[in-house]
Design a protein around this motif. Structure first.
Motif, mmCIF file in Angstrom:
data_model
loop_
_atom_site.group_PDB
_atom_site.id
_atom_site.type_symbol
_atom_site.label_atom_id
_atom_site.label_comp_id
_atom_site.label_asym_id
_atom_site.label_seq_id
_atom_site.Cartn_x
_atom_site.Cartn_y
_atom_site.Cartn_z
ATOM 1 N N LEU A 237 0.925 -1.247 0.013
ATOM 2 C CA LEU A 237 -0.026 -0.020 0.156
ATOM 3 C C LEU A 237 0.832 1.348 0.049
ATOM 4 N N GLN A 238 2.044 1.333 -0.073
ATOM 5 C CA GLN A 238 3.032 2.107 0.046
ATOM 6 C C GLN A 238 3.536 2.604 -1.554
ATOM 7 N N TYR A 239 2.475 2.491 -2.266
ATOM 8 C CA TYR A 239 2.515 2.580 -3.757
ATOM 9 C C TYR A 239 3.260 3.649 -4.193
ATOM 10 N N CYS A 240 3.122 4.849 -3.486
ATOM 11 C CA CYS A 240 4.096 6.136 -3.916
ATOM 12 C C CYS A 240 5.460 5.814 -3.761
ATOM 13 N N PHE A 241 5.777 5.108 -2.656
ATOM 14 C CA PHE A 241 7.183 4.932 -2.577
ATOM 15 C C PHE A 241 7.846 4.131 -3.930
ATOM 16 N N TYR A 242 7.112 3.205 -4.282
ATOM 17 C CA TYR A 242 7.661 2.712 -5.438
ATOM 18 C C TYR A 242 7.666 3.673 -6.721
ATOM 19 N N GLY A 243 6.537 4.293 -6.599
ATOM 20 C CA GLY A 243 6.237 5.394 -7.891
ATOM 21 C C GLY A 243 7.505 6.441 -7.893
ATOM 22 N N PHE A 244 7.564 6.807 -6.470
ATOM 23 C CA PHE A 244 8.679 7.938 -6.540
ATOM 24 C C PHE A 244 10.166 7.298 -6.378
ATOM 25 N N GLY A 245 10.334 5.907 -6.729
ATOM 26 C CA GLY A 245 11.815 5.301 -6.914
ATOM 27 C C GLY A 245 12.461 5.152 -5.572
ATOM 28 N N LEU A 246 11.876 5.154 -4.253
ATOM 29 C CA LEU A 246 12.376 4.771 -3.132
ATOM 30 C C LEU A 246 13.186 3.326 -2.990
ATOM 31 N N ILE A 247 12.694 2.457 -3.752
ATOM 32 C CA ILE A 247 13.040 1.416 -3.999
ATOM 33 C C ILE A 247 13.734 1.002 -5.187
ATOM 34 N N PRO A 248 14.776 1.392 -5.548
ATOM 35 C CA PRO A 248 15.082 1.492 -6.984
ATOM 36 C C PRO A 248 15.563 0.208 -7.571
ATOM 37 N N GLU A 249 15.738 -1.080 -6.936
ATOM 38 C CA GLU A 249 16.127 -2.067 -7.330
ATOM 39 C C GLU A 249 14.871 -2.954 -7.997
ATOM 40 N N VAL A 250 13.662 -2.425 -7.527
ATOM 41 C CA VAL A 250 12.159 -2.985 -8.052
ATOM 42 C C VAL A 250 12.155 -2.198 -9.444
ATOM 43 N N SER A 251 12.292 -2.940 -10.466
ATOM 44 C CA SER A 251 12.218 -2.251 -11.853
ATOM 45 C C SER A 251 10.902 -2.186 -12.442
ATOM 46 N N ASN A 252 11.029 -1.425 -13.585
ATOM 47 C CA ASN A 252 9.749 -1.426 -14.523
ATOM 48 C C ASN A 252 8.687 -0.939 -13.482
ATOM 49 N N VAL A 253 8.561 0.026 -12.503
ATOM 50 C CA VAL A 253 7.637 0.519 -11.840
ATOM 51 C C VAL A 253 7.130 1.907 -12.604
ATOM 52 N N PRO A 254 5.830 1.833 -12.593
ATOM 53 C CA PRO A 254 5.469 3.488 -13.337
ATOM 54 C C PRO A 254 5.536 4.464 -12.475
ATOM 55 N N THR A 255 5.564 5.631 -12.766
ATOM 56 C CA THR A 255 5.691 6.776 -12.113
ATOM 57 C C THR A 255 4.324 6.909 -11.238
ATOM 58 N N TYR A 256 4.328 7.674 -10.192
ATOM 59 C CA TYR A 256 3.156 7.892 -9.503
ATOM 60 C C TYR A 256 1.859 8.597 -10.425
ATOM 61 N N THR A 257 2.256 9.221 -11.272
ATOM 62 C CA THR A 257 1.316 9.806 -12.226
ATOM 63 C C THR A 257 0.615 8.729 -13.151
ATOM 64 N N GLU A 258 1.577 7.936 -13.496
ATOM 65 C CA GLU A 258 1.068 6.871 -14.547
ATOM 66 C C GLU A 258 0.230 5.874 -13.746
ATOM 67 N N MET A 259 0.606 5.590 -12.427
ATOM 68 C CA MET A 259 -0.223 4.722 -11.693
ATOM 69 C C MET A 259 -1.414 5.062 -11.064
ATOM 70 N N LEU A 260 -1.716 6.578 -10.979
ATOM 71 C CA LEU A 260 -2.709 7.214 -10.320
ATOM 72 C C LEU A 260 -3.663 7.965 -11.121
ATOM 73 N N CYS A 261 -3.131 8.721 -11.999
ATOM 74 C CA CYS A 261 -3.753 9.669 -12.659
ATOM 75 C C CYS A 261 -3.705 10.251 -13.880
ATOM 76 N N GLU A 262 -2.896 9.492 -14.559
ATOM 77 C CA GLU A 262 -2.487 9.729 -16.167
ATOM 78 C C GLU A 262 -3.653 10.380 -16.982
ATOM 79 N N GLY A 263 -4.670 9.334 -17.136
ATOM 80 C CA GLY A 263 -5.922 9.829 -18.045
ATOM 81 C C GLY A 263 -6.894 10.578 -17.249
ATOM 82 N N SER A 264 -6.766 10.877 -16.060
ATOM 83 C CA SER A 264 -7.838 11.356 -15.347
ATOM 84 C C SER A 264 -7.929 12.990 -15.441
ATOM 85 N N ASN A 265 -9.174 13.452 -15.392
ATOM 86 C CA ASN A 265 -9.765 14.831 -15.674
ATOM 87 C C ASN A 265 -9.714 15.429 -14.116
#
Length: 517
Positions: A292-320
């Motif tokens: 549930l700390q998805y923003c940690f992954y999205g902001f790169g706090l665990i760099p060795e976990v690869s191919n993680v979308p940015t927080y924007t891509e996870m949460l709100c990329e296509g949102s109005n």
């Protein structure tokens, strides 16, 4: 200073258990059930707390999540606090049930420039919204937040209780907002200790292949998809930069943690003219799952976990529902502009941590007196009692008080429970109610089996004789023996419970036991 790039992630926990909803799955409901005082207490003024978040002290602007132990917006200090953080240039996400209309209005009463950095995460507690006739208010508040220039979004935890209503929830969100809610699985554990210390996290419903496919097909949530992926990551086998790049701050006291269960001796609200310096968590994560700390992954706090979308891509990329500036700010990784250890530097860091711990253990063993050792053991015993009490209360709630289920409960557990109840309003009533349910469970499941008895006279009873006994062994003074047997035969569970309650109280007083003994 670069104010177009997020340099830190900070979670601020607002104290107090007050809430206007009573969600069945929420710990706040349990607190309020037994009349626990839910009012927030703050050790520092709002002005002082805001100064502690100066971007110069943090190395730049931060993404700050303000979340309450109850409903976040109840304490009046929260609104000016959030406004102060926004005025400093931070991105602030406020987690709320979004039903306090006046508070939402107060939150939006700030300059347009500050509003651009506000995100309101609107927890979608569907059944409570319907029960209180707050559905329209909930969605209207989201619309007016977005119309004011801030960002807001509905957020749904996919729990078992909501599965029958999933299509209804999705249809209403699409009708009212033109979008589906962001969602995550419901991460659970048997006890808080199990989640925080023993690695016992799961989800409810379980994230089977079929269940994940069902949710992905209906909600199309990349946040859910990634959260499920993060469930499989062993957080103690990856190197995390929480602590160096992120903090958790208790708003009431200023206590700073590296993450949600990795403590430090730092008070964030002291020495506020000095930068915050804290080492990374490394591989010493304090929780079972970082899903549930998805923003940690999205902001790169665990760099060795690869191919993680940015927080924007996870949460709100296509949102109005998010403004363009927020999307841009959430679309970067802290790991892209902060120093990352080489593998050799990681190993050196971890070896230094082990070395420091060994020194601390050696020093402690040399200094610890017999009394100190006894105090440590007493603390461990109290923790064990607390675990047993939590397990017992779970059996009471689930009405599973059979002879077999109760065999682990000792009179020592009941004495500790009585000590806890004595600290709560109407606690004696709750304590009596629990004893009644215990006796009812015992006798209703053992109709044809003679219960165990332990009769005694006051002058021969010793503490050790009773503390270790299971409650399936009924304790009674000799003078109450016949009354106990007669009450059981007649099915008078209240009378049996009263004898047991009176017995325990007399026992504690006569033996001079202090609280918690």
């Amino acid at each position: 200073m670069d104010r177009n790039r997020i340099k830190r992630i900070i979670t601020v926990y607002v104290p107090g258990h007050l809430c206007n909803l009573r969600c069945s799955y929420c710990y706040v409901t349990e607190c309020l059930k037994y009349s626990m005082d839910g009012h927030a207490q703050f050790n520092y003024s709002v002005e002082h707390m805001i100064k502690a978040f100066e971007p110069a002290r943090l190395g730049g602007i931060a993404y700050i999540v303000v979340i309450g132990e109850g409903e976040t917006l109840f304490p009046p200090e929260v609104i000016p606090f959030v406004k102060g953080l926004l005025h400093q240039g931070h991105v602030v996400e406020v987690v709320t049930n979004n039903t306090l209309d006046d508070r939402i209005g107060q939150l939006l009463d700030i300059p347009q420039e500050d509003l651009k950095h506000l995100i309101v995460k609107c927890s979608l507690h569907w059944l409570e919204l319907k029960r209180l006739n707050k559905v329209n208010s909930y969605f209207e508040n989201i619309r007016r937040i977005v119309a004011a220039g801030a960002s807001a979004y509905p957020f749904l935890v996919i729990c078992e209780e909501y599965m029958p209503f999933l299509d209804e929830i999705c249809d209403v969100c699409e009708k009212e907002l033109g979008e589906l809610p962001a969602c995550t699985p419901c991460v659970t554990a048997e006890t808080p200790e199990e989640f925080l210390e023993k690695g016992g996290a799961g989800t409810n419903p379980a994230c089977t292949t079929e269940f994940v496919e069902q949710i992905n097909k209906r909600l199309h949530s990349k946040l859910f998809e990634q959260s499920v992926r993060f469930l499989d990551i062993d957080v103690r086998k990856v190197f995390c930069y929480a602590g160096a790049w992120s903090y958790v701050v208790q708003m009431g006291t200023g206590r700073l943690c590296k993450c949600h269960n990795v403590l430090t001796d730092i008070n964030f609200f002291e020495n506020i003219d000095q930068p915050v310096e804290c080492a990374p968590v490394g591989c010493e994560c304090g929780i079972a799952s970082c899903s549930l700390q998805y923003c940690f992954y999205g902001f790169g706090l665990i760099p060795e976990v690869s191919n993680v979308p940015t927080y924007t891509e996870m949460l709100c990329e296509g949102s109005n529902l998010f403004n363009p500036e927020i999307k841009q700010l959430l679309n970067s990784r802290i790991s892209d502009h902060e120093k990352i250890f080489t593998k050799e530097e990681e190993n050196t860091f971890l070896m230094d941590v082990i070395h420091c711990k060994n020194l601390q253990i050696e020093e402690l063993s040399q200094r610890m007196t017999k009394e100190q050792y006894a105090a440590v053991k007493a603390t461990e015993a109290e923790k064990q009692r607390r675990l047993y009490v939590e397990r017992l209360l779970g059996l009471v709630d689930e009405d599973r008080l059979s002879y077999e289920e109760l065999s682990f409960v000792t009179y020592d557990t009941m004495m500790y429970l009585k000590y806890v109840c004595d600290t709560m309003p109407d606690g004696s009533v709750m304590y009596g109610h629990i004893w009644e349910k215990i006796t009812r469970g015992l006798f209703s499941s053992h109709t044809y089996v003679e219960p165990n008895y332990f009769y005694h006279a006051d002058n021969i009873l010793e503490v050790e004789q009773i503390q270790g006994l299971s409650v399936v062994t009924l304790v009674s003074e000799y003078e109450n023996a016949e009354q106990m047997k007669r009450s059981m035969k007649e099915g008078d569970y209240v009378a049996c419970a009263r004898i047991q309650c009176t017995q325990m109280q007399t026992f504690c007083v006569e033996k001079g036991l202090s609280d918690g003994d």
